[in-house]
Scaffold this motif. Structure first.
Motif, PDB file in Angstrom:
ATOM      1  N   LEU A   1       0.466  -7.011  -8.126  1.00  0.00           N
ATOM      2  CA  LEU A   1       1.609  -6.908  -7.230  1.00  0.00           C
ATOM      3  C   LEU A   1       2.289  -5.558  -7.445  1.00  0.00           C
ATOM      4  N   LEU A   2       2.471  -4.801  -6.369  1.00  0.00           N
ATOM      5  CA  LEU A   2       3.162  -3.519  -6.423  1.00  0.00           C
ATOM      6  C   LEU A   2       4.561  -3.671  -5.825  1.00  0.00           C
ATOM      7  N   TYR A   3       5.527  -2.997  -6.428  1.00  0.00           N
ATOM      8  CA  TYR A   3       6.909  -3.100  -5.959  1.00  0.00           C
ATOM      9  C   TYR A   3       7.631  -1.786  -6.222  1.00  0.00           C
ATOM     10  N   PHE A   4       8.833  -1.669  -5.662  1.00  0.00           N
ATOM     11  CA  PHE A   4       9.677  -0.497  -5.865  1.00  0.00           C
ATOM     12  C   PHE A   4      10.844  -0.855  -6.787  1.00  0.00           C
ATOM     13  N   GLU A   5      11.387   0.151  -7.442  1.00  0.00           N
ATOM     14  CA  GLU A   5      12.413  -0.070  -8.463  1.00  0.00           C
ATOM     15  C   GLU A   5      13.615  -0.832  -7.930  1.00  0.00           C
ATOM     16  N   ASP A   6      14.010  -0.579  -6.670  1.00  0.00           N
ATOM     17  CA  ASP A   6      15.204  -1.229  -6.141  1.00  0.00           C
ATOM     18  C   ASP A   6      15.004  -2.725  -5.893  1.00  0.00           C
ATOM     19  N   GLU A   7      13.743  -3.200  -5.987  1.00  0.00           N
ATOM     20  CA  GLU A   7      13.483  -4.626  -5.828  1.00  0.00           C
ATOM     21  C   GLU A   7      12.859  -5.222  -7.090  1.00  0.00           C
ATOM     22  N   LEU A   8      13.205  -4.640  -8.222  1.00  0.00           N
ATOM     23  CA  LEU A   8      12.651  -5.083  -9.501  1.00  0.00           C
ATOM     24  C   LEU A   8      12.891  -6.569  -9.741  1.00  0.00           C
TER      25      LEU A   8
ATOM     26  N   THR B   1       0.069  -9.851 -12.341  1.00  0.00           N
ATOM     27  CA  THR B   1       0.514  -8.616 -12.962  1.00  0.00           C
ATOM     28  C   THR B   1       1.298  -7.802 -11.942  1.00  0.00           C
ATOM     29  N   ALA B   2       2.404  -7.223 -12.365  1.00  0.00           N
ATOM     30  CA  ALA B   2       3.231  -6.411 -11.468  1.00  0.00           C
ATOM     31  C   ALA B   2       3.316  -4.983 -11.989  1.00  0.00           C
ATOM     32  N   SER B   3       3.315  -4.041 -11.060  1.00  0.00           N
ATOM     33  CA  SER B   3       3.411  -2.633 -11.432  1.00  0.00           C
ATOM     34  C   SER B   3       4.335  -1.922 -10.446  1.00  0.00           C
ATOM     35  N   MET B   4       5.234  -1.097 -10.963  1.00  0.00           N
ATOM     36  CA  MET B   4       6.201  -0.410 -10.116  1.00  0.00           C
ATOM     37  C   MET B   4       5.594   0.856  -9.516  1.00  0.00           C
ATOM     38  N   VAL B   5       5.863   1.088  -8.249  1.00  0.00           N
ATOM     39  CA  VAL B   5       5.479   2.317  -7.573  1.00  0.00           C
ATOM     40  C   VAL B   5       6.549   3.367  -7.858  1.00  0.00           C
ATOM     41  N   GLU B   6       6.142   4.492  -8.417  1.00  0.00           N
ATOM     42  CA  GLU B   6       7.090   5.578  -8.680  1.00  0.00           C
ATOM     43  C   GLU B   6       7.397   6.301  -7.372  1.00  0.00           C
ATOM     44  N   ARG B   7       8.672   6.602  -7.182  1.00  0.00           N
ATOM     45  CA  ARG B   7       9.096   7.230  -5.934  1.00  0.00           C
ATOM     46  C   ARG B   7      10.009   8.411  -6.235  1.00  0.00           C
ATOM     47  N   HIS B   8       9.712   9.535  -5.603  1.00  0.00           N
ATOM     48  CA  HIS B   8      10.561  10.726  -5.721  1.00  0.00           C
ATOM     49  C   HIS B   8      10.996  11.143  -4.325  1.00  0.00           C
TER      50      HIS B   8
ATOM     51  N   PRO C   1      14.893  16.951  -1.557  1.00  0.00           N
ATOM     52  CA  PRO C   1      16.221  17.196  -0.967  1.00  0.00           C
ATOM     53  C   PRO C   1      16.276  17.018   0.543  1.00  0.00           C
ATOM     54  N   ASP C   2      15.164  17.271   1.233  1.00  0.00           N
ATOM     55  CA  ASP C   2      15.177  17.139   2.700  1.00  0.00           C
ATOM     56  C   ASP C   2      14.855  15.715   3.169  1.00  0.00           C
ATOM     57  N   GLY C   3      14.711  14.774   2.229  1.00  0.00           N
ATOM     58  CA  GLY C   3      14.487  13.383   2.590  1.00  0.00           C
ATOM     59  C   GLY C   3      13.049  12.917   2.500  1.00  0.00           C
ATOM     60  N   GLU C   4      12.093  13.826   2.395  1.00  0.00           N
ATOM     61  CA  GLU C   4      10.702  13.407   2.226  1.00  0.00           C
ATOM     62  C   GLU C   4      10.540  12.657   0.908  1.00  0.00           C
ATOM     63  N   ILE C   5       9.555  11.765   0.872  1.00  0.00           N
ATOM     64  CA  ILE C   5       9.322  11.008  -0.347  1.00  0.00           C
ATOM     65  C   ILE C   5       7.906  11.239  -0.864  1.00  0.00           C
ATOM     66  N   LYS C   6       7.754  11.108  -2.161  1.00  0.00           N
ATOM     67  CA  LYS C   6       6.453  11.169  -2.819  1.00  0.00           C
ATOM     68  C   LYS C   6       6.288   9.899  -3.633  1.00  0.00           C
ATOM     69  N   LEU C   7       5.122   9.254  -3.523  1.00  0.00           N
ATOM     70  CA  LEU C   7       4.850   8.023  -4.246  1.00  0.00           C
ATOM     71  C   LEU C   7       3.734   8.247  -5.261  1.00  0.00           C
ATOM     72  N   ARG C   8       3.801   7.470  -6.338  1.00  0.00           N
ATOM     73  CA  ARG C   8       2.733   7.478  -7.332  1.00  0.00           C
ATOM     74  C   ARG C   8       2.410   6.034  -7.714  1.00  0.00           C
ATOM     75  N   LEU C   9       1.168   5.630  -7.457  1.00  0.00           N
ATOM     76  CA  LEU C   9       0.684   4.293  -7.745  1.00  0.00           C
ATOM     77  C   LEU C   9      -0.108   4.312  -9.051  1.00  0.00           C
ATOM     78  N   PRO C  10      -0.445   3.138  -9.584  1.00  0.00           N
ATOM     79  CA  PRO C  10      -1.387   3.115 -10.704  1.00  0.00           C
ATOM     80  C   PRO C  10      -2.675   3.849 -10.321  1.00  0.00           C
ATOM     81  N   ALA C  11      -3.292   4.511 -11.261  1.00  0.00           N
ATOM     82  CA  ALA C  11      -4.435   5.372 -10.960  1.00  0.00           C
ATOM     83  C   ALA C  11      -5.635   4.610 -10.435  1.00  0.00           C
TER      84      ALA C  11
END
Length: 305
Positions: free
Chosen positions: A10-17, A30-37, A40-50
């Motif tokens: 199960l993948l989730y985001f930090e705000d829904e921990l 098993t649950a794993s958090m998706v890293e999100r950055h 400044p201009d609002g674009e996002i970058k995600l990082r999942l388990p490898a």
């Protein structure tokens, strides 16, 4: 025996921990958090388990949906590139279901557009009380291969039964009739619905049902509440007609910043909701129901694209 792989993730985001953790525990996944950055201009970058297993669940409730839809686009396509063969979206609240037809020439039919977008990303969908009125099934709105619709009405009914003696359940408008009837049947509550004429988000007329209200403990029940205007106006009329108390129970607490204060000013006592959307009014957890729904998809999840 379960047809799901034991390593389904199960993948989730930090705000829904919190909500994702409850679901992972109930479903024994098993649950794993998706890293999100966020740039400044609002674009996002995600990082999942490898590396990902063949079967992946993605937990994302779609209140404040616009940015989350982009997240799902990036997440789903990346998950498949990392090994996922079957993706299930667990979206306790499903956005963009209101606009199911063009009410005026030139309007976008967002239900159809967003539904097809989600179906292009996911193999299966689980949601709770989707706002469907002119389509018969969820799969007409979101044409995924497999879909499960749950309701918070029965769980809210259990909560209400523990809080109030012989309450009268009332829906704030005709569209709420299906949820009110389901909740009332659970404990044989009396029930009825109001009639509503909406001229705008803040211009609503409410007509009370023709039922005896004097001395009754009333609970206004609906699938969703956002501004609070409809239930506040209904509560004022109910109290003026002799109801001893008015409380509110909703599946989806899409409350704006001033909604709770408005409801309190209208004389509403308690406000209860499920945790489909995190809010201070949450009293009912959907985790067990969502976990059970996952078992309905297990045979389908063994078949990969």
């Amino acid at each position: 025996m379960s047809l799901w792989s034991s390593d389904a993730m199960l993948l989730y985001f930090e705000d829904e921990l919190n909500s994702a953790t409850r679901l992972a525990q109930a479903a024994q996944r098993t649950a794993s958090m998706v890293e999100r950055h966020r740039f400044p201009d609002g674009e996002i970058k995600l990082r999942l388990p490898a590396a990902l297993p063949a079967q992946v669940l993605i937990f994302r409730t779609l209140n404040d949906p616009n940015g989350k839809l982009i997240e799902l686009l990036l997440l789903a396509q990346t998950a498949r590139a990392l090994g996922a063969k079957h993706l299930t979206l667990v979206a306790p609240y499903l956005a963009y279901m209101r606009q199911d037809m063009a009410f005026r020439p030139g309007e976008a039919i967002s239900q159809r557009i967003v539904g097809k977008f989600l179906a292009s990303l996911f193999d299966a969908l689980i949601t709770v009380d989707p706002h469907l009125h002119r389509v018969a099934t969820l799969q007409q709105a979101v044409p995924v291969a497999h879909a499960v619709v749950l309701s918070g009405a029965t769980l809210l009914s259990d909560w209400i039964a523990a809080q109030r003696q012989q309450p009268l359940l009332i829906g704030p408008d005709e569209e709420s009739a299906q949820w009110v009837a389901r909740a009332a049947e659970r404990h044989a509550f009396d029930h009825a619905v109001c009639r509503k004429v909406r001229h705008g988000d803040r211009d609503v007329e409410v007509a009370l049902p023709d039922v005896a209200l004097a001395g009754r403990q009333v609970v206004l029940l609906d699938d969703v509440a956002s501004t609070g205007y409809s239930v506040s106006r209904a509560a004022q009329l109910l109290l003026a007609a002799g109801a001893t108390s008015v409380d509110v129970a909703v599946t989806h607490a899409l409350f704006s910043d001033q909604a709770l204060q408005m409801m309190q000013d209208a004389g509403i006592g308690e406000v209860w909701s499920t945790d489909c959307i995190a809010h201070s009014s949450n009293v009912v957890s959907m985790a067990s129901a969502l976990a059970k729904a996952l078992t309905q998809l297990e045979p389908a999840c063994s078949i990969h694209r």
